[in-house]
Motif scaffolding. Structure first.
Motif, PDB file in Angstrom:
ATOM      1  N   PHE A  40       0.835  -1.200   0.000  1.00  0.00           N
ATOM      2  CA  PHE A  40       0.000   0.000   0.000  1.00  0.00           C
ATOM      3  C   PHE A  40       0.879   1.265   0.000  1.00  0.00           C
TER       4      PHE A  40
ATOM      5  N   TRP B  79       0.529   5.199   0.736  1.00  0.00           N
ATOM      6  CA  TRP B  79      -0.346   6.256   1.258  1.00  0.00           C
ATOM      7  C   TRP B  79      -0.060   7.568   0.520  1.00  0.00           C
TER       8      TRP B  79
ATOM      9  N   ARG C  82      -4.640  16.123  12.206  1.00  0.00           N
ATOM     10  CA  ARG C  82      -3.542  15.259  11.774  1.00  0.00           C
ATOM     11  C   ARG C  82      -2.277  16.047  12.038  1.00  0.00           C
TER      12      ARG C  82
ATOM     13  N   GLN D 295      -9.894   0.833  10.706  1.00  0.00           N
ATOM     14  CA  GLN D 295      -8.917   0.626   9.647  1.00  0.00           C
ATOM     15  C   GLN D 295      -8.606  -0.864   9.653  1.00  0.00           C
TER      16      GLN D 295
ATOM     17  N   TRP E 259     -10.671   0.771   4.958  1.00  0.00           N
ATOM     18  CA  TRP E 259     -11.515   1.199   6.071  1.00  0.00           C
ATOM     19  C   TRP E 259     -12.795   0.400   5.995  1.00  0.00           C
TER      20      TRP E 259
ATOM     21  N   GLU F 201      -8.165   9.061  13.849  1.00  0.00           N
ATOM     22  CA  GLU F 201      -8.278  10.141  12.877  1.00  0.00           C
ATOM     23  C   GLU F 201      -9.691  10.701  12.852  1.00  0.00           C
TER      24      GLU F 201
ATOM     25  N   HIS G 172     -10.237   7.959   1.875  1.00  0.00           N
ATOM     26  CA  HIS G 172     -10.937   7.027   2.764  1.00  0.00           C
ATOM     27  C   HIS G 172     -12.166   6.425   2.096  1.00  0.00           C
TER      28      HIS G 172
ATOM     29  N   MET H 208     -11.041   3.868  -0.089  1.00  0.00           N
ATOM     30  CA  MET H 208     -10.593   2.680   0.652  1.00  0.00           C
ATOM     31  C   MET H 208     -11.758   1.969   1.341  1.00  0.00           C
TER      32      MET H 208
HETATM   33  O1  LIG Z   1      -6.047   5.813   5.613  1.00  0.00           O
HETATM   34  C1  LIG Z   1      -4.948   6.133   6.033  1.00  0.00           C
HETATM   35  O2  LIG Z   1      -3.815   5.385   5.911  1.00  0.00           O
HETATM   36  C2  LIG Z   1      -2.733   6.152   6.464  1.00  0.00           C
HETATM   37  C3  LIG Z   1      -2.004   5.415   7.507  1.00  0.00           C
HETATM   38  O3  LIG Z   1      -2.837   5.092   8.573  1.00  0.00           O
HETATM   39  C4  LIG Z   1      -1.405   4.136   6.960  1.00  0.00           C
HETATM   40  O4  LIG Z   1      -0.391   4.418   6.060  1.00  0.00           O
HETATM   41  C5  LIG Z   1      -3.370   7.353   6.982  1.00  0.00           C
HETATM   42  O5  LIG Z   1      -2.742   8.300   7.622  1.00  0.00           O
HETATM   43  C6  LIG Z   1      -4.675   7.334   6.687  1.00  0.00           C
HETATM   44  O6  LIG Z   1      -5.539   8.288   6.976  1.00  0.00           O
END
Ligand SMILES: O=C1O[C@H]([C@@H](O)CO)C(O)=C1O
Length: 543
Positions: free
Chosen positions: A160, A162, A278, A347, A356, A438, A508, A511
């Motif tokens: 994956f 990000w 964040r 997650q 998610w 988050e 998200h 995902m």
């Molecule tokens: O969906 C997500 O994945 C990344 C991390 O959790 C994994 O790389 C992140 O910050 C998100 O918001």
């Protein structure tokens, strides 16, 4: 009145933060043109897809599409995508004054620049419960230099990849990346595309600022240095006025604030956009509040506001809780609900990819849009098993690292009894990373919901409902689910159609962070054939 718009969606090189990138534009613009209309008007938008290799769909965010569920623009839910070369016509009524947005709802095109604002004014003869001299709009966004194509591929890859934190924050499509950090790529600090946004204010005058966030990832704090703001509208609903030093705004939300130009008129001030919830990896986005007769280029003599501490959840929660419906404009919620759906936000890892999931189901879109398959009773095109109503709350530690048990991908939905009252409890938890939770902005299509309450920790079904605000809750279409918290919503399933409810963070939703509700689909009128053409819908076109 009917407003006709002709839009061509195509890729163009743009440099909104001085760094050149291929952006998805409307008639050459990103953000796209603002739609202006009056309450009760009809808006017609002819969208031509000139992207050559990508589909398109456009969602009218906050417009409830009463009687026109096929115009909601949710690819896979309410329509087939508009294929390259094709033109699709959206037609809908804007039935309520307020501040709204529109954006791409195919893949991650919203993030590539396909977005803009909708401003609906009150009908003639109606006055608003606040006054101002000037009306201005401010669209907030975050921006990456990588193509959204590459980002989407990364999110779907093993391992994956990000998307990371944005390179820039944009105020009305303008940011300022430090070109000395640009490396490969074209970066030009003097291109007019990236000159900062300037809000010119005449001393002594009062401004209504319509502030919307179309961010792909970030939650924002927006501050007008030295000026307080009075919040008066949220997502098209009047708010009992309250004063803030700065505004926390989550992706998909809109606000109107009243600001008075009552500070030192011999200088300019900063408009500052900072990342919250964040750990920030992006410099403050800056615009200029220009007091009239100063040069708009005159830099303010002070340091720009740096915003609240990024993880001060108590502060964010307090502002969320302070938003109430305006006295005289309160629509009280039904005192009880017919059904409670609890949605655990986790997650997960499925087949080696980070996803998610809601109650352990990570959402995937079917090839045939639900509106067509439900209306035409095509029972084989998606999983008919009802989506999971709740999770095993007794055995779940919301503060512990997610254990990732039994998550699967799926396209089951919730079928709601028409006209019933539904409660949604959104429950946040720790992610797969230690000590990390988050914020997720949840957006409901086709409705406004009452915001009954927020809390931190695990929702207590015995005691927390006793603290619901059933007197003057605000109605909204987008609401934050705070870190480690819960948010309780109520809505009436009174709009025949099929409606997405999802996290407004672009990555998200991609995902799997979403669900779908159906209500009264039998009452939906004849579906236009223009929404068909993909998957099993083809059979209805063979005449
Ligand atoms: O969906 C997500 O994945 C990344 C991390 O959790 C994994 O790389 C992140 O910050 C998100 O918001």
């Amino acid at each position: 009145r009917v407003h006709h718009h002709k839009w061509e969606v195509k890729y163009q090189f743009k440099s909104p933060d001085c760094f050149q990138k291929l952006a998805v534009t409307i008639n050459g613009m990103t953000p796209g043109p603002t739609i202006y209309a009056r309450q009760g008007d009809t808006v017609v938008v002819e969208v031509k897809n000139s992207l050559f290799t990508e589909n398109v769909a456009i969602h009218w965010h906050g417009i409830r599409q009463i009687g026109t569920p096929w115009s909601d623009g949710t690819e896979g839910v309410t329509q087939c995508p508009i294929v390259p070369g094709d033109t699709f016509t959206y037609k809908f009524v804007v039935d309520r004054a307020g501040t709204y947005i529109y954006h791409g709802h195919y893949g991650m095109q919203r993030s590539a620049g396909l977005n803009g604002m909708i401003i609906v004014s009150v009908p003639d003869g109606v006055t608003e419960p606040f006054s101002y001299d000037y009306d201005r709009s401010i669209l907030l966004n975050d921006w990456w230099h990588k193509s959204t194509y590459e980002q989407a591929a990364g999110l779907n890859s093993v391992p994956f990849v990000w998307i990371g934190e944005p390179q820039s924050l944009l105020i009305n499509g303008r940011g300022n990346f430090n070109c000395s950090l640009a490396g490969a790529g074209v970066c030009n600090a003097t291109t007019p595309d990236c000159s900062p946004y300037v809000l010119t204010m005449v001393p002594g005058k009062t401004y209504r600022l319509r502030i919307a966030s179309i961010a792909s990832l970030s939650a924002f704090n927006f501050e007008l240095e030295g000026h307080s703001m009075t919040i008066v509208e949220a997502d098209g609903n009047y708010v009992e006025p309250f004063v803030v030093k700065n505004l926390n705004i989550y992706s998909g939300e809109t606000y109107s604030v009243i600001v008075k130009a009552d500070q030192d008129s011999s200088r300019n001030y900063w408009a500052a956009l900072n990342v919250i919830t964040r750990k920030p990896g992006t410099p403050t986005g800056l615009g200029i509040i220009n007091y009239y007769l100063n040069s708009p280029k005159k830099s303010p003599p002070t340091d720009p506001p740096s915003g609240p501490i990024w993880n001060d959840t108590t502060y964010f929660l307090r502002q969320s809780q302070a938003i109430k419906a305006r006295q005289g404009y309160v629509t009280p919620p039904p005192p009880t609900s017919d059904r409670v759906i609890t949605l655990l936000n986790t997650q997960n890892k499925i087949d080696g990819r980070i996803k998610w999931a809601m109650n352990n189901m990570s959402f995937t879109l079917p090839d045939t849009p639900y509106l067509v398959s439900l209306k035409q009773r095509l029972h084989h095109v998606f999983n008919q098993k009802p989506a999971p109503e709740t999770y095993d709350s007794k055995n779940f530690d919301v503060f512990g690292v997610a254990k990732n048990t039994n998550a699967t991908s799926g396209n089951s939905i919730y079928r709601l009894k028409f006209n019933s009252t539904v409660d949604i409890i959104l429950q946040n938890v720790n992610t797969m990373t230690v000590n990390n939770s988050e914020t997720h902005p949840w957006h409901l299509h086709g409705h406004d919901f009452w915001v009954l309450g927020y809390g931190i920790g695990k929702f207590d079904p015995m005691n927390d409902p006793k603290k619901y605000n059933l007197v003057d809750p605000i109605m909204k279409n987008t609401v934050p689910l705070h870190r480690y918290g819960w948010t309780a919503l109520r809505f009436r399933a009174d709009n025949p159609g099929v409606w997405a409810f999802h996290c407004h963070i672009e990555a998200h939703f991609f995902m799997g962070m979403g669900v779908v509700f159906e209500e009264g689909v039998a009452k939906v009128g004849r579906l236009p054939s223009s929404i068909m053409g993909c998957g099993e819908t083809k059979r209805f076109l063979r005449h």
